[in-house]
Design a protein around this motif. Structure first.
Motif, PDB file in Angstrom:
ATOM      1  N   LEU A  78      29.433 -19.072 -14.179  1.00 57.87           N
ATOM      2  CA  LEU A  78      30.315 -20.090 -13.600  1.00 57.87           C
ATOM      3  C   LEU A  78      31.605 -20.280 -14.391  1.00 57.87           C
ATOM      4  O   LEU A  78      32.523 -20.953 -13.906  1.00 57.87           O
ATOM      5  CB  LEU A  78      29.575 -21.428 -13.521  1.00 57.87           C
ATOM      6  CG  LEU A  78      28.402 -21.486 -12.544  1.00 57.87           C
ATOM      7  CD1 LEU A  78      27.594 -22.749 -12.758  1.00 57.87           C
ATOM      8  CD2 LEU A  78      28.899 -21.411 -11.109  1.00 57.87           C
ATOM      9  N   ASN A  79      31.701 -19.691 -15.560  1.00 57.42           N
ATOM     10  CA  ASN A  79      32.871 -19.871 -16.427  1.00 57.42           C
ATOM     11  C   ASN A  79      33.289 -18.520 -16.997  1.00 57.42           C
ATOM     12  O   ASN A  79      32.899 -18.146 -18.114  1.00 57.42           O
ATOM     13  CB  ASN A  79      32.556 -20.851 -17.550  1.00 57.42           C
ATOM     14  CG  ASN A  79      32.249 -22.247 -17.041  1.00 57.42           C
ATOM     15  OD1 ASN A  79      33.149 -23.028 -16.765  1.00 57.42           O
ATOM     16  ND2 ASN A  79      30.968 -22.562 -16.890  1.00 57.42           N
ATOM     17  N   ALA A  80      34.076 -17.793 -16.228  1.00 54.82           N
ATOM     18  CA  ALA A  80      34.433 -16.422 -16.600  1.00 54.82           C
ATOM     19  C   ALA A  80      35.175 -16.362 -17.924  1.00 54.82           C
ATOM     20  O   ALA A  80      34.959 -15.441 -18.721  1.00 54.82           O
ATOM     21  CB  ALA A  80      35.282 -15.797 -15.499  1.00 54.82           C
ATOM     22  N   ASP A  81      36.059 -17.334 -18.197  1.00 55.98           N
ATOM     23  CA  ASP A  81      36.822 -17.270 -19.443  1.00 55.98           C
ATOM     24  C   ASP A  81      35.927 -17.442 -20.660  1.00 55.98           C
ATOM     25  O   ASP A  81      36.182 -16.857 -21.723  1.00 55.98           O
ATOM     26  CB  ASP A  81      37.948 -18.307 -19.437  1.00 55.98           C
ATOM     27  CG  ASP A  81      37.435 -19.733 -19.295  1.00 55.98           C
ATOM     28  OD1 ASP A  81      36.355 -19.931 -18.708  1.00 55.98           O
ATOM     29  OD2 ASP A  81      38.122 -20.662 -19.759  1.00 55.98           O
ATOM     30  N   VAL A  82      34.837 -18.216 -20.520  1.00 59.83           N
ATOM     31  CA  VAL A  82      33.897 -18.361 -21.628  1.00 59.83           C
ATOM     32  C   VAL A  82      33.168 -17.037 -21.861  1.00 59.83           C
ATOM     33  O   VAL A  82      32.989 -16.604 -23.005  1.00 59.83           O
ATOM     34  CB  VAL A  82      32.887 -19.499 -21.355  1.00 59.83           C
ATOM     35  CG1 VAL A  82      31.902 -19.616 -22.512  1.00 59.83           C
ATOM     36  CG2 VAL A  82      33.622 -20.816 -21.138  1.00 59.83           C
ATOM     37  N   MET A 121      34.265 -14.074 -21.245  1.00 62.57           N
ATOM     38  CA  MET A 121      35.191 -13.135 -21.866  1.00 62.57           C
ATOM     39  C   MET A 121      35.440 -13.495 -23.328  1.00 62.57           C
ATOM     40  O   MET A 121      35.601 -12.614 -24.175  1.00 62.57           O
ATOM     41  CB  MET A 121      36.493 -13.093 -21.087  1.00 62.57           C
ATOM     42  CG  MET A 121      36.366 -12.376 -19.745  1.00 62.57           C
ATOM     43  SD  MET A 121      37.965 -11.996 -18.972  1.00 62.57           S
ATOM     44  CE  MET A 121      38.504 -13.622 -18.499  1.00 62.57           C
ATOM     45  N   ALA A 122      35.477 -14.804 -23.636  1.00 53.68           N
ATOM     46  CA  ALA A 122      35.693 -15.217 -25.020  1.00 53.68           C
ATOM     47  C   ALA A 122      34.521 -14.806 -25.906  1.00 53.68           C
ATOM     48  O   ALA A 122      34.714 -14.418 -27.062  1.00 53.68           O
ATOM     49  CB  ALA A 122      35.898 -16.724 -25.085  1.00 53.68           C
ATOM     50  N   PHE A 155      34.500  -7.285 -23.052  1.00 52.74           N
ATOM     51  CA  PHE A 155      33.841  -6.327 -22.163  1.00 52.74           C
ATOM     52  C   PHE A 155      33.296  -5.132 -22.955  1.00 52.74           C
ATOM     53  O   PHE A 155      33.711  -3.993 -22.772  1.00 52.74           O
ATOM     54  CB  PHE A 155      34.797  -5.859 -21.072  1.00 52.74           C
ATOM     55  CG  PHE A 155      35.304  -6.963 -20.188  1.00 52.74           C
ATOM     56  CD1 PHE A 155      34.434  -7.670 -19.375  1.00 52.74           C
ATOM     57  CD2 PHE A 155      36.643  -7.309 -20.181  1.00 52.74           C
ATOM     58  CE1 PHE A 155      34.885  -8.693 -18.561  1.00 52.74           C
ATOM     59  CE2 PHE A 155      37.102  -8.335 -19.377  1.00 52.74           C
ATOM     60  CZ  PHE A 155      36.225  -9.037 -18.561  1.00 52.74           C
ATOM     61  N   SER A 156      32.377  -5.435 -23.850  1.00 51.00           N
ATOM     62  CA  SER A 156      31.898  -4.403 -24.770  1.00 51.00           C
ATOM     63  C   SER A 156      31.238  -3.233 -24.049  1.00 51.00           C
ATOM     64  O   SER A 156      31.426  -2.076 -24.448  1.00 51.00           O
ATOM     65  CB  SER A 156      30.913  -5.024 -25.772  1.00 51.00           C
ATOM     66  OG  SER A 156      29.831  -5.649 -25.096  1.00 51.00           O
ATOM     67  N   ALA A 157      30.464  -3.506 -22.982  1.00 53.91           N
ATOM     68  CA  ALA A 157      29.816  -2.400 -22.266  1.00 53.91           C
ATOM     69  C   ALA A 157      30.855  -1.508 -21.605  1.00 53.91           C
ATOM     70  O   ALA A 157      30.752  -0.273 -21.632  1.00 53.91           O
ATOM     71  CB  ALA A 157      28.844  -2.952 -21.223  1.00 53.91           C
ATOM     72  N   PHE A 158      31.872  -2.107 -21.027  1.00 52.75           N
ATOM     73  CA  PHE A 158      32.944  -1.361 -20.358  1.00 52.75           C
ATOM     74  C   PHE A 158      33.702  -0.496 -21.363  1.00 52.75           C
ATOM     75  O   PHE A 158      33.849   0.718 -21.182  1.00 52.75           O
ATOM     76  CB  PHE A 158      33.879  -2.355 -19.666  1.00 52.75           C
ATOM     77  CG  PHE A 158      35.094  -1.748 -19.029  1.00 52.75           C
ATOM     78  CD1 PHE A 158      35.019  -1.207 -17.755  1.00 52.75           C
ATOM     79  CD2 PHE A 158      36.308  -1.730 -19.684  1.00 52.75           C
ATOM     80  CE1 PHE A 158      36.145  -0.662 -17.154  1.00 52.75           C
ATOM     81  CE2 PHE A 158      37.434  -1.189 -19.083  1.00 52.75           C
ATOM     82  CZ  PHE A 158      37.348  -0.654 -17.818  1.00 52.75           C
ATOM     83  N   HIS A 159      34.179  -1.132 -22.437  1.00 53.40           N
ATOM     84  CA  HIS A 159      34.946  -0.366 -23.412  1.00 53.40           C
ATOM     85  C   HIS A 159      34.068   0.620 -24.173  1.00 53.40           C
ATOM     86  O   HIS A 159      34.532   1.700 -24.564  1.00 53.40           O
ATOM     87  CB  HIS A 159      35.649  -1.318 -24.386  1.00 53.40           C
ATOM     88  CG  HIS A 159      36.885  -1.933 -23.803  1.00 53.40           C
ATOM     89  ND1 HIS A 159      36.933  -3.235 -23.378  1.00 53.40           N
ATOM     90  CD2 HIS A 159      38.101  -1.410 -23.537  1.00 53.40           C
ATOM     91  CE1 HIS A 159      38.129  -3.500 -22.891  1.00 53.40           C
ATOM     92  NE2 HIS A 159      38.861  -2.410 -22.973  1.00 53.40           N
ATOM     93  N   GLY A 160      32.790   0.267 -24.378  1.00 54.59           N
ATOM     94  CA  GLY A 160      31.887   1.217 -25.010  1.00 54.59           C
ATOM     95  C   GLY A 160      31.705   2.468 -24.172  1.00 54.59           C
ATOM     96  O   GLY A 160      31.675   3.592 -24.705  1.00 54.59           O
ATOM     97  N   ALA A 161      31.606   2.292 -22.846  1.00 53.05           N
ATOM     98  CA  ALA A 161      31.474   3.453 -21.957  1.00 53.05           C
ATOM     99  C   ALA A 161      32.709   4.337 -22.027  1.00 53.05           C
ATOM    100  O   ALA A 161      32.616   5.571 -22.014  1.00 53.05           O
ATOM    101  CB  ALA A 161      31.218   2.991 -20.530  1.00 53.05           C
ATOM    102  N   LEU A 162      33.897   3.723 -22.123  1.00 57.63           N
ATOM    103  CA  LEU A 162      35.118   4.502 -22.228  1.00 57.63           C
ATOM    104  C   LEU A 162      35.198   5.237 -23.565  1.00 57.63           C
ATOM    105  O   LEU A 162      35.521   6.425 -23.614  1.00 57.63           O
ATOM    106  CB  LEU A 162      36.335   3.583 -22.062  1.00 57.63           C
ATOM    107  CG  LEU A 162      36.551   2.974 -20.675  1.00 57.63           C
ATOM    108  CD1 LEU A 162      37.647   1.913 -20.713  1.00 57.63           C
ATOM    109  CD2 LEU A 162      36.915   4.056 -19.659  1.00 57.63           C
TER     110      LEU A 162
END
Length: 427
Positions: free
Chosen positions: A25-29, A31-32, A134-141
Protein backbone atom coordinates in the motif's frame (compact mmCIF):
# COMPACT_ATOMS: atom_id res chain seq x y z
CA UNK A 1 9.88 9.85 2.08
CA UNK A 2 11.52 10.66 5.39
CA UNK A 3 14.59 9.12 6.92
CA UNK A 4 15.35 8.17 10.50
CA UNK A 5 14.86 10.62 13.33
CA UNK A 6 17.22 10.29 16.28
CA UNK A 7 15.70 10.43 19.73
CA UNK A 8 12.09 9.89 18.63
CA UNK A 9 10.13 7.34 20.64
CA UNK A 10 8.65 4.84 18.14
CA UNK A 11 4.89 4.36 18.05
CA UNK A 12 3.52 0.86 18.71
CA UNK A 13 2.29 -1.33 15.90
CA UNK A 14 -1.44 -2.00 15.51
CA UNK A 15 -2.32 -5.61 16.37
CA UNK A 16 -3.47 -6.29 12.79
CA UNK A 17 -0.39 -4.75 11.15
CA UNK A 18 0.92 -6.85 8.22
CA UNK A 19 4.34 -5.76 6.92
CA UNK A 20 3.85 -7.13 3.40
CA UNK A 21 0.48 -5.42 3.01
CA UNK A 22 1.91 -2.16 4.37
CA UNK A 23 4.56 -2.24 1.64
CA UNK A 24 1.97 -3.10 -1.00
CA UNK A 25 0.00 0.00 0.00
CA UNK A 26 3.02 2.32 0.28
CA UNK A 27 5.29 2.00 -2.73
CA UNK A 28 7.73 4.70 -1.62
CA UNK A 29 8.33 2.86 1.66
CA UNK A 30 9.02 -0.38 -0.20
CA UNK A 31 11.51 1.43 -2.44
CA UNK A 32 13.15 3.12 0.55
CA UNK A 33 13.70 -0.27 2.20
CA UNK A 34 15.21 -1.57 -1.05
CA UNK A 35 17.45 1.53 -1.16
CA UNK A 36 18.55 0.96 2.44
CA UNK A 37 17.23 4.26 3.89
CA UNK A 38 14.77 2.54 6.24
CA UNK A 39 15.14 -0.87 7.83
CA UNK A 40 11.65 -2.36 7.64
CA UNK A 41 7.94 -1.77 7.28
CA UNK A 42 7.60 -2.01 11.05
CA UNK A 43 10.29 0.61 11.66
CA UNK A 44 8.77 3.02 9.16
CA UNK A 45 5.29 2.75 10.61
CA UNK A 46 6.52 3.16 14.19
CA UNK A 47 8.66 6.21 13.39
CA UNK A 48 6.63 7.91 10.67
CA UNK A 49 3.71 5.96 9.24
CA UNK A 50 1.20 6.50 12.03
CA UNK A 51 1.87 10.27 12.18
CA UNK A 52 1.69 10.53 8.39
CA UNK A 53 -1.63 8.66 8.30
CA UNK A 54 -0.20 5.87 6.14
CA UNK A 55 -2.65 3.07 5.32
CA UNK A 56 -1.69 -0.32 6.72
CA UNK A 57 -4.85 -2.18 5.74
CA UNK A 58 -6.98 -1.91 2.58
CA UNK A 59 -9.51 0.92 2.67
CA UNK A 60 -13.22 0.41 2.19
CA UNK A 61 -14.70 2.75 -0.39
CA UNK A 62 -17.33 5.12 0.99
CA UNK A 63 -20.10 7.06 -0.74
CA UNK A 64 -18.02 10.21 -0.44
CA UNK A 65 -16.34 11.92 -3.37
CA UNK A 66 -13.82 9.46 -4.78
CA UNK A 67 -14.90 6.84 -2.29
CA UNK A 68 -12.47 8.35 0.19
CA UNK A 69 -9.60 7.07 -1.98
CA UNK A 70 -9.40 9.28 -5.08
CA UNK A 71 -9.31 13.07 -4.92
CA UNK A 72 -11.89 15.44 -6.43
CA UNK A 73 -9.59 16.26 -9.35
CA UNK A 74 -9.89 12.68 -10.57
CA UNK A 75 -13.40 13.12 -11.93
CA UNK A 76 -14.85 15.41 -14.57
CA UNK A 77 -18.27 15.06 -12.97
CA UNK A 78 -19.05 14.31 -9.31
CA UNK A 79 -18.27 10.81 -8.18
CA UNK A 80 -21.45 8.80 -7.68
CA UNK A 81 -23.06 9.80 -10.97
CA UNK A 82 -21.73 6.63 -12.58
CA UNK A 83 -24.33 3.84 -12.60
CA UNK A 84 -23.45 0.20 -13.28
CA UNK A 85 -19.70 0.55 -12.88
CA UNK A 86 -17.72 -2.06 -14.85
CA UNK A 87 -15.56 -4.58 -12.97
CA UNK A 88 -11.80 -4.13 -12.76
CA UNK A 89 -9.98 -6.89 -14.65
CA UNK A 90 -6.46 -8.08 -13.83
CA UNK A 91 -4.37 -9.81 -16.49
CA UNK A 92 -2.14 -12.66 -15.39
CA UNK A 93 1.59 -12.62 -16.25
CA UNK A 94 2.07 -13.99 -19.76
CA UNK A 95 5.43 -15.73 -20.09
CA UNK A 96 6.44 -16.76 -23.58
CA UNK A 97 9.18 -18.56 -25.47
CA UNK A 98 10.70 -15.23 -26.47
CA UNK A 99 11.25 -14.09 -22.88
CA UNK A 100 14.80 -15.38 -22.37
CA UNK A 101 15.99 -13.91 -25.67
CA UNK A 102 14.45 -10.49 -24.88
CA UNK A 103 15.82 -10.52 -21.33
CA UNK A 104 19.33 -11.34 -22.57
CA UNK A 105 19.15 -8.40 -24.98
CA UNK A 106 18.02 -6.09 -22.18
CA UNK A 107 20.86 -7.27 -19.95
CA UNK A 108 23.42 -6.72 -22.70
CA UNK A 109 22.07 -3.23 -23.43
CA UNK A 110 22.04 -2.29 -19.75
CA UNK A 111 25.60 -3.51 -19.34
CA UNK A 112 26.73 -1.57 -22.41
CA UNK A 113 25.75 1.64 -20.65
CA UNK A 114 26.88 0.73 -17.13
CA UNK A 115 29.28 3.36 -15.85
CA UNK A 116 29.03 5.47 -19.03
CA UNK A 117 26.68 8.15 -17.69
CA UNK A 118 28.48 11.52 -18.09
CA UNK A 119 26.94 12.82 -14.82
CA UNK A 120 24.98 11.24 -12.02
CA UNK A 121 21.60 12.48 -13.33
CA UNK A 122 20.13 9.03 -12.81
CA UNK A 123 20.82 9.15 -9.06
CA UNK A 124 19.17 12.48 -8.26
CA UNK A 125 15.64 13.73 -7.78
CA UNK A 126 12.49 11.67 -7.50
CA UNK A 127 13.93 8.74 -9.46
CA UNK A 128 16.91 8.09 -7.19
CA UNK A 129 15.28 5.06 -5.57
CA UNK A 130 15.09 3.39 -8.98
CA UNK A 131 18.86 3.24 -9.21
CA UNK A 132 19.44 2.43 -5.53
CA UNK A 133 16.69 -0.10 -4.79
CA UNK A 134 14.97 -3.06 -6.46
CA UNK A 135 17.69 -5.50 -5.49
CA UNK A 136 16.19 -8.48 -7.36
CA UNK A 137 15.84 -6.41 -10.55
CA UNK A 138 19.33 -4.94 -10.43
CA UNK A 139 20.79 -8.25 -9.30
CA UNK A 140 19.33 -9.93 -12.38
CA UNK A 141 20.90 -7.27 -14.59
CA UNK A 142 24.29 -7.42 -12.90
CA UNK A 143 24.46 -11.20 -12.78
CA UNK A 144 22.91 -11.81 -16.20
CA UNK A 145 19.96 -13.80 -14.84
CA UNK A 146 17.53 -13.64 -17.76
CA UNK A 147 14.98 -15.89 -16.06
CA UNK A 148 14.63 -13.71 -12.96
CA UNK A 149 14.46 -10.54 -15.04
CA UNK A 150 11.72 -11.98 -17.29
CA UNK A 151 9.68 -13.12 -14.28
CA UNK A 152 9.81 -9.63 -12.78
CA UNK A 153 8.91 -7.86 -16.01
CA UNK A 154 6.06 -10.23 -16.85
CA UNK A 155 4.31 -8.73 -13.79
CA UNK A 156 5.47 -5.16 -14.46
CA UNK A 157 2.18 -3.27 -14.09
CA UNK A 158 1.23 -4.99 -10.84
CA UNK A 159 4.64 -4.47 -9.24
CA UNK A 160 6.46 -1.55 -7.65
CA UNK A 161 8.73 -1.43 -10.71
CA UNK A 162 5.92 0.52 -12.42
CA UNK A 163 5.51 3.05 -9.59
CA UNK A 164 5.57 6.57 -11.00
CA UNK A 165 5.25 5.51 -14.65
CA UNK A 166 2.03 3.47 -14.50
CA UNK A 167 -0.38 2.39 -11.79
CA UNK A 168 1.78 -0.27 -10.14
CA UNK A 169 1.40 -2.56 -7.16
CA UNK A 170 -0.10 -0.04 -4.74
CA UNK A 171 -2.90 0.88 -7.13
CA UNK A 172 -3.49 -2.79 -7.98
CA UNK A 173 -3.86 -3.57 -4.27
CA UNK A 174 -6.31 -0.69 -3.78
CA UNK A 175 -8.27 -1.62 -6.89
CA UNK A 176 -8.71 -5.20 -5.68
CA UNK A 177 -10.10 -4.13 -2.33
CA UNK A 178 -12.05 -0.99 -3.34
CA UNK A 179 -12.80 -1.29 -7.08
CA UNK A 180 -15.61 1.27 -7.45
CA UNK A 181 -13.47 4.45 -7.31
CA UNK A 182 -11.07 2.95 -9.84
CA UNK A 183 -13.89 1.89 -12.16
CA UNK A 184 -15.39 5.38 -11.91
CA UNK A 185 -11.99 6.91 -12.67
CA UNK A 186 -11.60 4.65 -15.72
CA UNK A 187 -15.07 5.64 -16.95
CA UNK A 188 -14.20 9.28 -16.39
CA UNK A 189 -11.15 8.96 -18.64
CA UNK A 190 -13.18 7.30 -21.36
CA UNK A 191 -15.77 10.06 -21.15
CA UNK A 192 -13.06 12.73 -21.27
CA UNK A 193 -11.63 11.14 -24.39
CA UNK A 194 -15.09 11.00 -25.97
CA UNK A 195 -15.62 14.68 -25.13
CA UNK A 196 -12.23 15.64 -26.58
CA UNK A 197 -13.00 13.77 -29.80
CA UNK A 198 -16.39 15.48 -30.10
CA UNK A 199 -18.37 12.28 -29.55
CA UNK A 200 -19.92 13.34 -26.24
CA UNK A 201 -21.26 16.78 -25.29
CA UNK A 202 -19.72 18.51 -22.30
CA UNK A 203 -22.04 19.21 -19.42
CA UNK A 204 -22.15 22.76 -18.15
CA UNK A 205 -22.49 23.44 -14.42
CA UNK A 206 -24.13 26.75 -15.37
CA UNK A 207 -26.93 25.02 -17.28
CA UNK A 208 -28.05 22.37 -14.78
CA UNK A 209 -28.00 18.56 -14.96
CA UNK A 210 -24.31 18.56 -14.08
CA UNK A 211 -24.62 15.83 -11.47
CA UNK A 212 -27.41 13.80 -13.06
CA UNK A 213 -26.66 10.09 -13.63
CA UNK A 214 -24.70 9.39 -16.78
CA UNK A 215 -26.69 6.29 -17.76
CA UNK A 216 -26.23 5.47 -21.42
CA UNK A 217 -23.59 8.11 -22.06
CA UNK A 218 -20.60 5.79 -21.98
CA UNK A 219 -22.38 2.98 -23.77
CA UNK A 220 -23.19 5.30 -26.67
CA UNK A 221 -20.23 7.66 -26.86
CA UNK A 222 -17.58 5.24 -25.62
CA UNK A 223 -18.21 2.51 -28.19
CA UNK A 224 -14.79 1.26 -29.41
CA UNK A 225 -15.46 1.53 -33.15
CA UNK A 226 -16.52 5.19 -32.89
CA UNK A 227 -13.60 6.11 -30.63
CA UNK A 228 -11.07 4.41 -32.89
CA UNK A 229 -12.55 5.96 -36.03
CA UNK A 230 -11.95 9.42 -34.58
CA UNK A 231 -8.51 8.59 -33.18
CA UNK A 232 -7.35 7.05 -36.44
CA UNK A 233 -5.72 4.11 -34.68
CA UNK A 234 -6.81 1.19 -32.45
CA UNK A 235 -7.43 1.91 -28.77
CA UNK A 236 -5.95 -1.43 -27.74
CA UNK A 237 -3.29 -2.23 -25.18
CA UNK A 238 -0.96 -5.22 -25.54
CA UNK A 239 -1.24 -8.08 -23.05
CA UNK A 240 2.24 -7.39 -21.70
CA UNK A 241 3.31 -6.94 -18.08
CA UNK A 242 0.00 -8.04 -16.49
CA UNK A 243 -1.98 -4.82 -17.03
CA UNK A 244 -5.16 -4.12 -15.09
CA UNK A 245 -8.12 -1.92 -15.94
CA UNK A 246 -11.49 -2.50 -17.62
CA UNK A 247 -12.23 -4.89 -20.47
CA UNK A 248 -12.71 -2.74 -23.55
CA UNK A 249 -12.91 -4.08 -27.07
CA UNK A 250 -10.69 -7.13 -27.40
CA UNK A 251 -8.70 -6.83 -24.18
CA UNK A 252 -7.96 -5.03 -20.93
CA UNK A 253 -7.42 -1.28 -21.26
CA UNK A 254 -5.55 0.28 -18.31
CA UNK A 255 -6.47 3.79 -17.25
CA UNK A 256 -3.06 5.23 -18.10
CA UNK A 257 -3.58 4.24 -21.75
CA UNK A 258 -6.10 7.05 -22.21
CA UNK A 259 -3.54 9.80 -21.66
CA UNK A 260 -1.10 8.19 -24.08
CA UNK A 261 -3.78 7.63 -26.74
CA UNK A 262 -5.04 11.20 -26.45
CA UNK A 263 -1.50 12.61 -26.66
CA UNK A 264 -0.83 10.46 -29.75
CA UNK A 265 -4.01 11.80 -31.36
CA UNK A 266 -3.07 15.42 -30.61
CA UNK A 267 0.45 14.91 -31.97
CA UNK A 268 -1.05 13.36 -35.10
CA UNK A 269 -2.99 16.58 -35.64
CA UNK A 270 0.29 18.50 -35.78
CA UNK A 271 1.80 16.53 -38.64
CA UNK A 272 3.12 13.17 -39.80
CA UNK A 273 6.65 13.52 -38.33
CA UNK A 274 8.95 10.83 -39.70
CA UNK A 275 11.57 11.27 -36.95
CA UNK A 276 10.33 11.60 -33.38
CA UNK A 277 12.30 11.66 -30.11
CA UNK A 278 10.69 11.25 -26.70
CA UNK A 279 12.60 12.45 -23.66
CA UNK A 280 11.63 10.19 -20.77
CA UNK A 281 9.35 7.57 -22.31
CA UNK A 282 7.69 6.04 -19.25
CA UNK A 283 7.10 2.36 -19.96
CA UNK A 284 6.76 3.01 -23.73
CA UNK A 285 3.00 3.70 -23.86
CA UNK A 286 3.18 6.79 -26.06
CA UNK A 287 5.59 5.03 -28.42
CA UNK A 288 3.03 2.21 -28.71
CA UNK A 289 0.22 4.54 -29.77
CA UNK A 290 2.46 6.63 -32.06
CA UNK A 291 3.79 3.64 -34.00
CA UNK A 292 3.38 4.16 -37.74
CA UNK A 293 4.86 2.55 -40.88
CA UNK A 294 7.93 4.53 -41.92
CA UNK A 295 8.23 6.45 -38.65
CA UNK A 296 11.50 6.32 -36.68
CA UNK A 297 10.88 6.73 -32.98
CA UNK A 298 13.61 7.23 -30.37
CA UNK A 299 13.21 7.06 -26.60
CA UNK A 300 15.90 8.61 -24.39
CA UNK A 301 15.68 7.76 -20.71
CA UNK A 302 17.43 6.37 -17.64
CA UNK A 303 19.03 2.94 -18.17
CA UNK A 304 16.68 1.52 -15.50
CA UNK A 305 13.63 2.70 -17.43
CA UNK A 306 15.11 1.63 -20.77
CA UNK A 307 14.82 -1.95 -19.51
CA UNK A 308 11.09 -1.54 -18.83
CA UNK A 309 10.51 0.19 -22.17
CA UNK A 310 12.47 -2.39 -24.11
CA UNK A 311 10.53 -5.23 -22.49
CA UNK A 312 7.12 -3.67 -23.10
CA UNK A 313 7.74 -2.74 -26.74
CA UNK A 314 9.56 -5.94 -27.69
CA UNK A 315 6.95 -8.17 -26.06
CA UNK A 316 4.30 -6.11 -27.86
CA UNK A 317 5.91 -7.16 -31.14
CA UNK A 318 7.44 -3.88 -32.32
CA UNK A 319 10.68 -3.56 -34.26
CA UNK A 320 12.95 -2.29 -31.47
CA UNK A 321 16.69 -1.77 -31.08
CA UNK A 322 18.44 -1.31 -27.75
CA UNK A 323 21.75 0.33 -26.86
CA UNK A 324 24.59 -1.28 -28.77
CA UNK A 325 22.32 -2.94 -31.37
CA UNK A 326 21.78 -2.18 -35.08
CA UNK A 327 19.16 0.53 -35.34
CA UNK A 328 15.50 -0.39 -35.82
CA UNK A 329 12.30 1.59 -36.31
CA UNK A 330 12.01 2.15 -32.56
CA UNK A 331 15.19 2.86 -30.62
CA UNK A 332 15.40 2.65 -26.82
CA UNK A 333 18.56 4.43 -25.69
CA UNK A 334 20.14 5.89 -22.53
CA UNK A 335 19.55 9.58 -22.01
CA UNK A 336 23.08 10.74 -22.79
CA UNK A 337 22.61 9.75 -26.44
CA UNK A 338 20.85 13.12 -26.79
CA UNK A 339 24.35 14.45 -27.45
CA UNK A 340 24.51 12.56 -30.75
CA UNK A 341 24.89 14.66 -33.89
CA UNK A 342 21.34 13.84 -34.96
CA UNK A 343 18.16 15.72 -35.82
CA UNK A 344 14.44 14.98 -35.42
CA UNK A 345 11.19 16.49 -36.66
CA UNK A 346 9.56 16.57 -33.21
CA UNK A 347 10.66 16.21 -29.58
CA UNK A 348 8.16 15.16 -26.90
CA UNK A 349 8.19 15.20 -23.13
CA UNK A 350 5.18 13.96 -21.18
CA UNK A 351 5.00 14.08 -17.39
CA UNK A 352 8.69 13.93 -16.51
CA UNK A 353 10.61 17.21 -16.92
CA UNK A 354 9.20 18.70 -13.68
CA UNK A 355 10.53 15.73 -11.71
CA UNK A 356 14.12 16.13 -12.89
CA UNK A 357 16.82 18.10 -11.07
CA UNK A 358 16.74 21.71 -12.39
CA UNK A 359 20.14 21.48 -14.05
CA UNK A 360 19.19 18.25 -15.83
CA UNK A 361 15.86 19.67 -17.03
CA UNK A 362 17.58 22.83 -18.31
CA UNK A 363 20.11 20.68 -20.20
CA UNK A 364 17.27 18.84 -21.93
CA UNK A 365 15.50 22.08 -22.88
CA UNK A 366 18.68 23.43 -24.46
CA UNK A 367 19.46 20.19 -26.25
CA UNK A 368 15.91 19.71 -27.53
CA UNK A 369 16.15 23.12 -29.20
CA UNK A 370 19.33 21.98 -30.96
CA UNK A 371 17.96 18.70 -32.31
CA UNK A 372 14.29 19.42 -33.17
CA UNK A 373 12.37 22.40 -34.63
CA UNK A 374 9.21 21.54 -32.61
CA UNK A 375 8.81 20.58 -28.97
CA UNK A 376 5.60 19.15 -27.46
CA UNK A 377 5.38 19.37 -23.65
CA UNK A 378 2.59 17.76 -21.58
CA UNK A 379 3.36 18.49 -17.95
CA UNK A 380 2.04 19.84 -14.65
CA UNK A 381 3.20 23.16 -13.20
CA UNK A 382 2.68 22.69 -9.46
CA UNK A 383 6.32 23.40 -8.54
CA UNK A 384 5.83 21.03 -5.60
CA UNK A 385 8.75 19.87 -3.42
CA UNK A 386 10.84 17.32 -5.33
CA UNK A 387 13.48 16.46 -2.74
CA UNK A 388 14.84 18.26 0.29
CA UNK A 389 17.20 20.07 -2.08
CA UNK A 390 14.88 21.51 -4.73
CA UNK A 391 11.33 21.89 -5.99
CA UNK A 392 9.83 20.63 -9.23
CA UNK A 393 10.63 22.76 -12.26
CA UNK A 394 8.03 24.46 -14.48
CA UNK A 395 8.51 23.97 -18.21
CA UNK A 396 7.51 27.52 -19.32
CA UNK A 397 10.03 28.93 -16.82
CA UNK A 398 12.76 26.68 -18.23
CA UNK A 399 11.85 27.66 -21.78
CA UNK A 400 11.81 31.35 -20.85
CA UNK A 401 15.27 31.18 -19.31
CA UNK A 402 16.58 29.31 -22.34
CA UNK A 403 15.35 32.07 -24.66
CA UNK A 404 15.51 30.00 -27.83
CA UNK A 405 11.83 29.10 -28.26
CA UNK A 406 8.55 30.72 -29.18
CA UNK A 407 5.31 29.22 -27.95
CA UNK A 408 2.82 28.25 -30.63
CA UNK A 409 0.00 27.00 -28.40
CA UNK A 410 -0.96 26.38 -24.78
CA UNK A 411 -4.02 24.33 -23.80
CA UNK A 412 -5.28 22.46 -20.79
CA UNK A 413 -4.63 18.73 -21.15
CA UNK A 414 -8.06 17.22 -21.65
CA UNK A 415 -7.41 13.90 -19.95
CA UNK A 416 -5.96 15.05 -16.63
CA UNK A 417 -6.72 18.08 -14.49
CA UNK A 418 -3.72 20.25 -13.65
CA UNK A 419 -1.75 19.35 -16.79
CA UNK A 420 -0.92 21.63 -19.72
CA UNK A 421 -0.04 20.75 -23.30
CA UNK A 422 2.19 23.21 -25.11
CA UNK A 423 3.84 23.36 -28.52
CA UNK A 424 7.07 25.33 -28.87
CA UNK A 425 9.02 26.18 -32.02
CA UNK A 426 12.71 26.87 -32.24
CA UNK A 427 13.47 30.55 -32.91
Amino acid sequence: MRGKSAGRRPDPLPPDFEPALYLDLNADVAMAIEAGTIASAQEHYRLFGRREGRPYRPPTASAALGGGIAGPGTYRYPYGTWPDLPPIAFAAPRPGPEDARIARRLIAAWRSGAGRSPVQADSEGMWAARTQGFSAFHGALRHGDAGVLADLLNNLFQSHLAHGIAMGRTMATLARHAPDPFAASWCDRLLRLSEALGLAPIRSPEQGEFTAPLAGTLAHHGEPARIEAELGFPLTFPDVGAPFGVRYGAGILPEHAFSHAYAAWRIGQLGSFERVVEIGGGFGGLAWFLRRPGRRYTILDLPFTNVLQGWFLLKAGLDVSLAGEPEAAVRVLPWWEIERNESFDLAINQDSLPEMPPETAAMYIARIRAIAPLFCSINQEAAAPNTDAFRQVVVPDLVGRDGGYRRLSRNLFWMRDGYVEEIYARR
